[in-house]
Design an enzyme around this catalytic site. Structure first.
Site, PDB file in Angstrom:
ATOM      1  N   PRO A   1      53.534  29.239   5.353  1.00 37.56           N
ATOM      2  CA  PRO A   1      53.597  30.470   4.591  1.00 37.56           C
ATOM      3  C   PRO A   1      54.739  30.521   3.729  1.00 37.56           C
ATOM      4  CG  PRO A   1      52.948  30.936   7.045  1.00 37.56           C
ATOM      5  CD  PRO A   1      53.450  29.503   7.061  1.00 37.56           C
ATOM      6  N   CYS A   2      54.643  31.194   2.559  1.00 37.44           N
ATOM      7  CA  CYS A   2      55.557  31.366   1.767  1.00 37.44           C
ATOM      8  C   CYS A   2      56.593  32.760   2.178  1.00 37.44           C
ATOM      9  CB  CYS A   2      55.468  31.545   0.175  1.00 37.44           C
ATOM     10  SG  CYS A   2      54.795  29.602  -0.239  1.00 37.44           S
ATOM     11  N   MET A   3      55.493  33.576   2.286  1.00 37.81           N
ATOM     12  CA  MET A   3      56.085  35.048   2.895  1.00 37.81           C
ATOM     13  C   MET A   3      56.283  34.885   4.252  1.00 37.81           C
ATOM     14  SD  MET A   3      54.197  38.867   2.823  1.00 37.81           S
ATOM     15  CE  MET A   3      53.294  38.644   4.139  1.00 37.81           C
TER      16      MET A   3
ATOM     17  N   ARG B   1      60.568  32.899   1.496  1.00 38.93           N
ATOM     18  CA  ARG B   1      61.281  31.642   1.446  1.00 38.93           C
ATOM     19  C   ARG B   1      61.462  30.791   0.423  1.00 38.93           C
ATOM     20  NH1 ARG B   1      58.666  27.217   1.568  1.00 38.93           N
ATOM     21  NH2 ARG B   1      56.526  27.251   2.182  1.00 38.93           N
ATOM     22  N   SER B   2      60.217  30.871  -0.370  1.00 39.07           N
ATOM     23  CA  SER B   2      59.848  30.149  -1.632  1.00 39.07           C
ATOM     24  C   SER B   2      58.847  30.783  -2.420  1.00 39.07           C
ATOM     25  CB  SER B   2      59.187  28.849  -1.219  1.00 39.07           C
ATOM     26  OG  SER B   2      58.869  27.913  -2.392  1.00 39.07           O
TER      27      SER B   2
END
Length: 222
Positions: A145-147, A166-167
């Site tokens: 996950p990015c969130m 994070r990204s």
């Protein structure tokens, strides 16, 4: 040093981030070897995440969201609506993960329902926080996950939502992610019985991929 801005609507924040990264971003290659331009730690506070104007794109749920879509942007219409709905659904729909699945089913607890319960029990609660990162699984996977986190606070009769990425692919994903977050906030606010307040999105790595540089340059000309 963080780049922090306040904007009225989601589309305004997206445009400002695109401009910032194309002007000031540092070129970085990611784990897959893709060239990006990156600005670290962008924080965007959206004061009217549900939009206001009558000529904005409409997403219907329990209530009506009037969210402006950048002209010509590829996230719009039914595609944007279906993506936003995934923030509320525990079904992974065949994907390795979805945000809704991580929030509602992956850990064996419905974090969204628990956040709503806490806010109903105490409107000043500081514990209505949800996470998506699963250390045993995600430290061994390339599809993660990015969130990472979503937090809700009720202050002065309004729901304030904060989310951490994070990204963050700013050109291709920030806008639909912000709309999905607004969709999620609207649901929580309705369940608790308060108005939707500001939404704040913190992106630790805010970047644009080389494949989108040309389109991003066109955005700057608007």
């Amino acid at each position: 040093m963080a780049y922090s801005i306040e904007v009225n609507e989601i589309a305004d924040g997206w445009k400002k981030l695109v401009e910032k990264i194309m002007h000031d971003g540092r070129e970085i290659r990611d784990e897959r070897g893709s060239l990006t331009r990156e600005v670290m730690n962008t924080v965007v506070t959206i004061k009217k995440p549900l939009g206001k104007s009558d000529d904005f794109y409409h997403i219907r749920r329990g209530s009506l969201l009037n969210i402006k879509v950048p002209e010509g942007y590829f996230w719009s219409g039914e595609k944007l609506e279906k993506y936003s709905e995934q923030f509320l659904s525990g079904d992974r729909k065949g994907f390795v993960y979805t945000y809704g699945n991580r929030l509602r089913a992956h850990f064996g607890v419905d974090q969204l329902d628990e956040a709503i319960r806490r806010l109903k029990n105490c409107t000043e609660s500081r514990r209505a926080t949800m996470v998506t990162w699963d250390p045993p699984e995600d430290t061994a996977s390339d599809e993660v996950p990015c969130m990472i986190l979503v937090d809700f606070k009720i202050r002065d009769g309004r729901l304030f939502t904060t989310a951490l990425w994070r990204s963050h692919d700013i050109y291709g994903a920030w806008f639909p992610n912000a709309v999905g977050l607004a969709y999620l906030a609207d649901h929580v606010a309705a369940e608790v019985g308060v108005e939707v307040g500001h939404i704040t999105i913190h992106s630790i790595s805010a970047h644009i991929y080389e494949v989108n540089f040309k389109e991003a340059e066109e955005v700057i000309k608007w």
